[in-house]
Each structure stands twice: as C-alpha cells, then as structure tokens.
Design an enzyme around this catalytic site. Structure first.
Site, PDB file in Angstrom:
ATOM      1  N   ALA A  59      33.957  45.959  36.765  1.00  0.00           N
ATOM      2  CA  ALA A  59      34.772  45.674  36.277  1.00  0.00           C
ATOM      3  C   ALA A  59      36.107  47.526  36.271  1.00  0.00           C
ATOM      4  O   ALA A  59      37.424  46.344  36.442  1.00  0.00           O
ATOM      5  CB  ALA A  59      33.897  45.211  34.606  1.00  0.00           C
ATOM      6  N   TYR A  60      35.579  48.344  36.010  1.00  0.00           N
ATOM      7  CA  TYR A  60      36.803  49.110  35.867  1.00  0.00           C
ATOM      8  C   TYR A  60      37.337  48.906  36.759  1.00  0.00           C
ATOM      9  O   TYR A  60      38.698  49.254  36.895  1.00  0.00           O
ATOM     10  CB  TYR A  60      36.390  50.405  35.817  1.00  0.00           C
ATOM     11  CG  TYR A  60      37.401  51.392  35.762  1.00  0.00           C
ATOM     12  CD1 TYR A  60      37.891  51.934  34.310  1.00  0.00           C
ATOM     13  CD2 TYR A  60      37.848  51.962  36.419  1.00  0.00           C
ATOM     14  CE1 TYR A  60      38.460  52.595  34.022  1.00  0.00           C
ATOM     15  CE2 TYR A  60      38.932  53.306  36.592  1.00  0.00           C
ATOM     16  CZ  TYR A  60      39.607  53.642  35.170  1.00  0.00           C
ATOM     17  OH  TYR A  60      40.489  53.949  34.746  1.00  0.00           O
ATOM     18  N   SER A  61      37.103  48.571  38.419  1.00  0.00           N
ATOM     19  CA  SER A  61      37.790  48.604  39.454  1.00  0.00           C
ATOM     20  C   SER A  61      38.188  47.487  39.636  1.00  0.00           C
ATOM     21  O   SER A  61      39.502  47.307  41.007  1.00  0.00           O
ATOM     22  CB  SER A  61      36.966  48.791  40.949  1.00  0.00           C
ATOM     23  OG  SER A  61      36.273  50.492  40.679  1.00  0.00           O
ATOM     24  N   ARG A  72      42.885  53.541  33.357  1.00  0.00           N
ATOM     25  CA  ARG A  72      42.727  51.861  32.513  1.00  0.00           C
ATOM     26  C   ARG A  72      42.459  52.188  31.135  1.00  0.00           C
ATOM     27  O   ARG A  72      42.973  51.127  30.484  1.00  0.00           O
ATOM     28  CB  ARG A  72      42.130  51.608  33.480  1.00  0.00           C
ATOM     29  CG  ARG A  72      42.799  50.959  34.981  1.00  0.00           C
ATOM     30  CD  ARG A  72      41.982  50.008  35.451  1.00  0.00           C
ATOM     31  NE  ARG A  72      41.972  48.506  35.000  1.00  0.00           N
ATOM     32  CZ  ARG A  72      41.205  47.763  34.872  1.00  0.00           C
ATOM     33  NH1 ARG A  72      40.611  47.579  35.812  1.00  0.00           N
ATOM     34  NH2 ARG A  72      41.562  46.079  34.452  1.00  0.00           N
TER      35      ARG A  72
END
Length: 409
Positions: free
Chosen positions: A309-311, A342
């Site tokens: 999700a972060y990437s 982010r």
C-alpha cells in the site's frame, strides 16, 4: 543549566550509575513525573515512592494512623550531598511514602529525567539524575532493565539483582514452568533462545499467571514486558552463574562473555517491545508491515496497512499510518521524521514516563503524535495529556483506516 551532579553521558566522576547500583545493597530508580517537577502547577511534597520499595529506606513498613520519617543523606557525583527525608504518611485519608527535602534544584525541564538512588549503607545513598537519553538507556541496558520498571526497588545479592516476587503466584511454580520450557537452553554451551522465543513464552506465562485476555491492550503490553524481563534474567542467571564460582581461564574469556551479555541486554528491550507490539496488532486483527522499506532504504518499525500500500502511488496517503517505536524518546524522537515521506503525521510509541512541556511542544510542531501506555499518561504535564494517544486508541485509529482501505479495494 547543568547542575554539578547532573552528568553528561559517559562523563561521570567516579563510577557509572549501573556499577554503583550493583555494588550497593539495593537501588531504586524512577522517571520524574510532571507532578514531581512542578510541571502541572502541583506543589506536592517530594517524590512518590511505591509501597513495595519501603524496605530500601525504612526497616519496617509504615502503620496506618501514624506518620513516620527517616533522615537520609544522598551523595551526588562531584561531592554534593543533600539531606533528605523518607516519610510515611499514614494519618487521616493518606497512606503513602514520599522522599522529601533537598530537591529544590528540580524544575519543569527535569520531567522525564531518571532519578537513581543506590543504598551504600543504612540511610546513606549515592544519587544520580540522568537527563540525557544516552545516559538513561545506558543505565537500563547495562542492568537489563526496562523503562516500565520505573518506581521499583531492587535488592542486590552477590552482585546480582534480585527480582521482586510475582504478585499472584508461587515462585516455585514459576521456576518449575520455566525449567520445563527452557530446559534445552540451560546448558552452559547451549545458545541463548531467540528474542521471539522469549517474547512468546512471556505472553504464554502472562496468560497463566494474570489472565491477560481480560486486560486492555495497554495493560496487557506492560504485563508482557515485565514477564519477559523476569524470564530473561531468570535464564541469564542460570546459564552464567557457574562463571561466578569457577572463574575464567583468561582475561579475554571474561571480557568476551561480558560483552556478549551486555550486547544481548542492549538489544533485548527494544526488539522485544517491537515483537510484543506486533503480537498485539495481530491479535487485534490489524494488518501491518514491520521493518518495511521506504525512501532512501529507510526501515520504519511499522507501516499500516502494508508495504504494498505504501509503495503504491495510487493508494491514498491519508489511509497510511506510520508507527515508530522507541523505549525512551527524550532526544532521539527526531530520527523518525524522515522514515516515511508519504506520511506527514508520525505516530511514535514509547515507554518514556514523562516529557517536559518544551519537548512536547517541539514534537507537536513536527507533527509527531505520541502513543503512550494509558497508565503513564498521568506522569505527563496536565495540559498535554489530552493530546496523548493510548495504545488502545491507536489500534482503534488504525482500524478506522482499515475500514476505509476495504472500501478502496
């Protein structure tokens, strides 16, 4: 202002605090709360001392209906001596111990400092006031202690720390259980069990002794940490006690073993805390990634809901959560600011008990949200307590984002 007995890390005149404690007949340490430094506007008298620690200062426990005191002398590094008084307040509605007098030098900026008192002889103590995070962590790591042990008194016998007894179970049952669970590791040449093995055993033992299933997440975590420390020291003593009687063949052997033990103590507390937090998140049904990779190959302690999700640039940043973990955070909290670009708001879990108002304002300005075990909130300046988040509250916060993430899918 640096007081004459308030030392910088590694700059103590004479012996280091940990060495003094191990040569004493017993010692006490606690993080100074906002009430004790005047940060709340309170004018309470001296430091609150837990009931179980009375023996370090008085020969007998205080009696209800009586007020008692004993004068004590506290020697600080560089020769300063303060005359203090250990008091039992037992009249009226009061029922508590306090250490009073001789601490006029304390100010609000000392909130979160670590007070260490080692008993040299009857009513005579060596005192240290540790302000820098390096000094605090060095003291805790060298003795294998946790910040959550703050407020306890420990006896010393033959240079070894004596653990306080279990509250709700017999010591012989505890001994028998660990003998069975760790038998393969008790031989001198056997490896020390991995951190995850000890952490898992601590959680299992807590369920046996304390029925932790009924506790909230904050209380459960503190129980786990305390039990892991007990197990760690129990095993350490049994694996290495024969060296105390048999000695070493060479000086190099002694140094090597000492370094091995010290390095293991240093790594245990922080890594064990991360393992317990991961177990709590799993039990709460929260999805996460530990030691994920972000910009510049940084490795945050926890990312929610996942590394993927972060990437994923299409995944909304508002649904991501960062959690850094530090046993203490007086100075090193800034390290987390660059670990996940982010996520502008950084959550930071710590066992730190009390932080000055100035540092709390600085954290807020940097968009750092502290996550503190609920029982420790009262140790912070009153005007900042509503801004603190409990572990239970943090999990609810992440769950709310998980619900949004399910919709995103």
């Amino acid at each position: 202002m640096l007081l004459p007995f308030q030392n910088l890390p590694g700059r103590f005149e004479g012996e280091e605090p940990a060495s003094v404690c191990l040569k004493s007949s017993g010692f006490f340490f606690k993080f100074l709360s906002a009430n004790e430094t005047g940060a709340t506007g309170s004018h309470q008298a001296g430091f609150y001392i837990h009931r179980d620690a009375y023996w370090l200062f008085m020969p007998e426990p205080g009696k209800k209906g009586e007020n008692q005191y004993r004068d004590v002398a506290i020697h600080w590094p560089e020769g300063t001596v303060t005359d203090s008084r250990f008091r039992w307040y037992g009249k009226g509605t009061r029922s508590e111990y306090r250490l009073t007098q001789g601490f006029h030098f304390l100010g609000e900026e000392n909130t979160g400092d670590l007070l260490v008192l080692a008993r040299l002889e009857e009513s005579v103590f060596q005192g240290f006031l540790l302000s820098r995070e390096e000094s605090i962590e060095s003291f805790l790591q060298e003795l294998g202690l946790n910040p959550s042990d703050s407020g306890k008194a420990y006896g010393i016998q033959n240079g070894e720390i004596q653990l306080p007894g279990l509250q709700y179970s017999a010591e012989d049952q505890f001994e028998s259980t660990l003998q069975d669970a760790l038998r393969e590791y008790l031989e001198p040449d056997a490896p020390f069990p991995a951190a995850d093995r000890l952490a898992r055993l601590a959680r299992e033992q807590c369920e046996i002794y304390f029925r932790t299933g009924s506790l909230n997440l904050d209380e459960k975590l503190l129980r786990w940490i305390d039990m892991e420390y007990r197990i760690f020291r129990w095993l350490e003593l049994r694996k290495y006690s024969h060296y105390l009687s048999q000695g070493f063949s060479t000086m190099e052997d002694m140094i090597q073993l000492s370094l091995t033990i010290l390095n293991r103590r240093k790594s245990r507390a922080g890594y064990g805390l991360e393992l317990h937090l991961a177990a709590l998140f799993e039990s709460a049904g929260v999805t996460f990634a530990s030691q994920a990779r972000t910009e510049g190959n940084k490795k945050p302690d926890f990312l929610f809901p996942s590394q993927d999700a972060y990437s994923n640039p299409d995944f909304p940043a508002s649904r991501l959560t960062f959690l850094g973990v530090k046993t203490t955070c007086k100075d090193r909290w800034r390290q987390i600011l660059s670990e996940a670009d982010r996520i502008p708001e950084k959550h930071l879990f710590t066992l730190q008990q009390g932080i000055s108002s100035a540092q709390l304002r600085e954290m807020a300005e940097a968009d750092v949200q502290l996550v503190i075990p609920r029982p420790y909130h009262r140790l912070f300046p009153e005007s900042f307590r509503k801004q603190l988040m409990s572990l239970e509250g943090f999990v609810d916060y992440v769950r709310s984002k998980d619900s949004q993430e399910m919709l995103f899918r």
